[in-house]
Design a protein around this motif. Sequence first.
Motif, PDB file in Angstrom:
ATOM      1  N   GLY A   1      -5.762  -3.862  35.345  1.00 44.86           N
ATOM      2  CA  GLY A   1      -5.624  -2.621  36.093  1.00 44.86           C
ATOM      3  C   GLY A   1      -5.669  -2.798  37.599  1.00 44.86           C
ATOM      4  N   TYR A   2      -5.709  -4.040  38.046  1.00 49.39           N
ATOM      5  CA  TYR A   2      -5.722  -4.361  39.473  1.00 49.39           C
ATOM      6  C   TYR A   2      -4.779  -5.534  39.713  1.00 49.39           C
ATOM      7  CZ  TYR A   2      -9.930  -1.541  39.667  1.00 49.39           C
ATOM      8  OH  TYR A   2     -10.824  -0.516  39.573  1.00 49.39           O
ATOM      9  N   VAL A   3      -4.290  -5.612  40.945  1.00 50.10           N
ATOM     10  CA  VAL A   3      -3.449  -6.734  41.338  1.00 50.10           C
ATOM     11  C   VAL A   3      -4.177  -7.489  42.443  1.00 50.10           C
ATOM     12  CG1 VAL A   3      -1.223  -7.408  42.321  1.00 50.10           C
ATOM     13  CG2 VAL A   3      -1.343  -5.503  40.715  1.00 50.10           C
TER      14      VAL A   3
ATOM     15  N   LEU B   1      -5.815  -4.679  44.470  1.00 51.12           N
ATOM     16  CA  LEU B   1      -5.141  -3.399  44.656  1.00 51.12           C
ATOM     17  C   LEU B   1      -5.131  -2.627  43.353  1.00 51.12           C
ATOM     18  CD1 LEU B   1      -2.013  -4.511  46.728  1.00 51.12           C
ATOM     19  CD2 LEU B   1      -4.192  -3.610  47.574  1.00 51.12           C
ATOM     20  N   SER B   2      -5.511  -1.383  43.452  1.00 54.88           N
ATOM     21  CA  SER B   2      -5.411  -0.488  42.303  1.00 54.88           C
ATOM     22  C   SER B   2      -4.008   0.106  42.278  1.00 54.88           C
ATOM     23  CB  SER B   2      -6.442   0.632  42.421  1.00 54.88           C
ATOM     24  OG  SER B   2      -6.113   1.474  43.517  1.00 54.88           O
ATOM     25  N   ARG B   3      -3.678   0.752  41.189  1.00 48.92           N
ATOM     26  CA  ARG B   3      -2.383   1.438  41.089  1.00 48.92           C
ATOM     27  C   ARG B   3      -2.281   2.494  42.197  1.00 48.92           C
ATOM     28  NH1 ARG B   3       1.248   1.364  36.973  1.00 48.92           N
ATOM     29  NH2 ARG B   3      -0.250   0.407  35.576  1.00 48.92           N
TER      30      ARG B   3
ATOM     31  N   HIS C   1      -2.848  -6.878  52.243  1.00 48.07           N
ATOM     32  CA  HIS C   1      -3.985  -6.603  53.120  1.00 48.07           C
ATOM     33  C   HIS C   1      -3.908  -5.208  53.727  1.00 48.07           C
ATOM     34  CE1 HIS C   1      -5.823 -10.447  52.624  1.00 48.07           C
ATOM     35  NE2 HIS C   1      -4.701 -11.058  52.942  1.00 48.07           N
ATOM     36  N   MET C   2      -2.701  -4.730  53.992  1.00 50.12           N
ATOM     37  CA  MET C   2      -2.520  -3.391  54.531  1.00 50.12           C
ATOM     38  C   MET C   2      -2.973  -2.330  53.513  1.00 50.12           C
ATOM     39  SD  MET C   2       1.035  -1.537  55.664  1.00 50.12           S
ATOM     40  CE  MET C   2       1.588  -1.350  53.954  1.00 50.12           C
ATOM     41  N   LEU C   3      -2.692  -2.573  52.231  1.00 55.65           N
ATOM     42  CA  LEU C   3      -2.991  -1.592  51.190  1.00 55.65           C
ATOM     43  C   LEU C   3      -4.393  -1.707  50.616  1.00 55.65           C
ATOM     44  CD1 LEU C   3       0.415  -1.690  49.294  1.00 55.65           C
ATOM     45  CD2 LEU C   3      -0.430   0.117  50.818  1.00 55.65           C
ATOM     46  N   ASP C   4      -5.074  -2.803  50.836  1.00 50.66           N
ATOM     47  CA  ASP C   4      -6.417  -2.994  50.287  1.00 50.66           C
ATOM     48  C   ASP C   4      -7.426  -2.237  51.156  1.00 50.66           C
ATOM     49  OD1 ASP C   4      -8.599  -3.839  48.833  1.00 50.66           O
ATOM     50  OD2 ASP C   4      -8.580  -5.876  49.645  1.00 50.66           O
ATOM     51  N   PHE C   5      -7.378  -0.917  51.061  1.00 48.98           N
ATOM     52  CA  PHE C   5      -8.177  -0.046  51.919  1.00 48.98           C
ATOM     53  C   PHE C   5      -9.668  -0.281  51.812  1.00 48.98           C
ATOM     54  CE2 PHE C   5      -4.320   2.547  51.147  1.00 48.98           C
ATOM     55  CZ  PHE C   5      -3.832   2.514  52.443  1.00 48.98           C
ATOM     56  N   ASN C   6     -10.154  -0.531  50.632  1.00 49.78           N
ATOM     57  CA  ASN C   6     -11.601  -0.702  50.461  1.00 49.78           C
ATOM     58  C   ASN C   6     -12.047  -2.153  50.620  1.00 49.78           C
ATOM     59  OD1 ASN C   6     -10.672  -1.762  48.069  1.00 49.78           O
ATOM     60  ND2 ASN C   6     -11.722  -0.287  46.751  1.00 49.78           N
ATOM     61  N   GLY C   7     -11.114  -3.065  50.865  1.00 50.30           N
ATOM     62  CA  GLY C   7     -11.467  -4.453  51.138  1.00 50.30           C
ATOM     63  C   GLY C   7     -12.067  -5.199  49.964  1.00 50.30           C
ATOM     64  N   ASP C   8     -11.763  -4.757  48.735  1.00 50.23           N
ATOM     65  CA  ASP C   8     -12.356  -5.415  47.571  1.00 50.23           C
ATOM     66  C   ASP C   8     -11.549  -6.615  47.072  1.00 50.23           C
ATOM     67  OD1 ASP C   8     -10.220  -4.109  46.400  1.00 50.23           O
ATOM     68  OD2 ASP C   8     -11.405  -3.075  44.876  1.00 50.23           O
TER      69      ASP C   8
ATOM     70  N   PHE D   1       4.022  -2.818  39.758  1.00 56.53           N
ATOM     71  CA  PHE D   1       2.603  -2.983  39.440  1.00 56.53           C
ATOM     72  C   PHE D   1       2.390  -3.668  38.094  1.00 56.53           C
ATOM     73  CE2 PHE D   1      -1.556  -1.885  37.873  1.00 56.53           C
ATOM     74  CZ  PHE D   1      -2.367  -2.025  38.983  1.00 56.53           C
ATOM     75  N   ASP D   2       3.023  -3.170  37.054  1.00 54.81           N
ATOM     76  CA  ASP D   2       2.789  -3.719  35.716  1.00 54.81           C
ATOM     77  C   ASP D   2       3.249  -5.168  35.598  1.00 54.81           C
ATOM     78  OD1 ASP D   2       1.540  -1.424  34.678  1.00 54.81           O
ATOM     79  OD2 ASP D   2       3.483  -0.514  34.238  1.00 54.81           O
ATOM     80  N   ASP D   3       4.332  -5.525  36.278  1.00 55.76           N
ATOM     81  CA  ASP D   3       4.794  -6.917  36.262  1.00 55.76           C
ATOM     82  C   ASP D   3       3.846  -7.826  37.044  1.00 55.76           C
ATOM     83  OD1 ASP D   3       7.032  -6.405  34.706  1.00 55.76           O
ATOM     84  OD2 ASP D   3       8.312  -6.028  36.456  1.00 55.76           O
ATOM     85  N   ALA D   4       3.302  -7.315  38.140  1.00 58.88           N
ATOM     86  CA  ALA D   4       2.417  -8.122  38.978  1.00 58.88           C
ATOM     87  C   ALA D   4       1.024  -8.279  38.373  1.00 58.88           C
ATOM     88  CB  ALA D   4       2.317  -7.515  40.370  1.00 58.88           C
ATOM     89  N   ASP D   5       0.563  -7.287  37.622  1.00 57.26           N
ATOM     90  CA  ASP D   5      -0.778  -7.318  37.019  1.00 57.26           C
ATOM     91  C   ASP D   5      -0.744  -8.176  35.752  1.00 57.26           C
ATOM     92  OD1 ASP D   5      -3.402  -6.822  36.296  1.00 57.26           O
ATOM     93  OD2 ASP D   5      -2.991  -4.811  35.536  1.00 57.26           O
ATOM     94  N   THR D   6      -0.648  -9.462  35.934  1.00 61.30           N
ATOM     95  CA  THR D   6      -0.444 -10.373  34.805  1.00 61.30           C
ATOM     96  C   THR D   6      -1.635 -10.457  33.856  1.00 61.30           C
ATOM     97  OG1 THR D   6      -1.085 -12.255  36.189  1.00 61.30           O
ATOM     98  CG2 THR D   6       1.274 -11.764  36.001  1.00 61.30           C
TER      99      THR D   6
END
Length: 95
Positions: free
Chosen positions: A69-71, A45-47, A35-42, A60-65
Amino acid sequence: MASHAQSQPAASPAPQAGASAPLSKGEAKAIRQFHMLDFNGDGKLSRAEMSLVPKLAAAFDDADTDRDGYVTLEEVRAFAIKYRAERDSARAAAR
């Protein structure tokens, strides 16, 4: 309107936590960081958003199952659970 979108996701971790299992400390931390990193509230999370926390950026790559291109929050939670299980397994094997 955008501030409303950003305030609503912060309230969502509790219902998503599920009644069957409480959040681990790592999972709760991952949700806070999301939530801290989701600046645009979409809700994802982008890279670039994750690059602000090097440890998260490295994962990032491990989490983006789904490799879109987003987590998402669900991917972050799943990664936190997987990471904890692997860590606990490694600790048990070391004993």
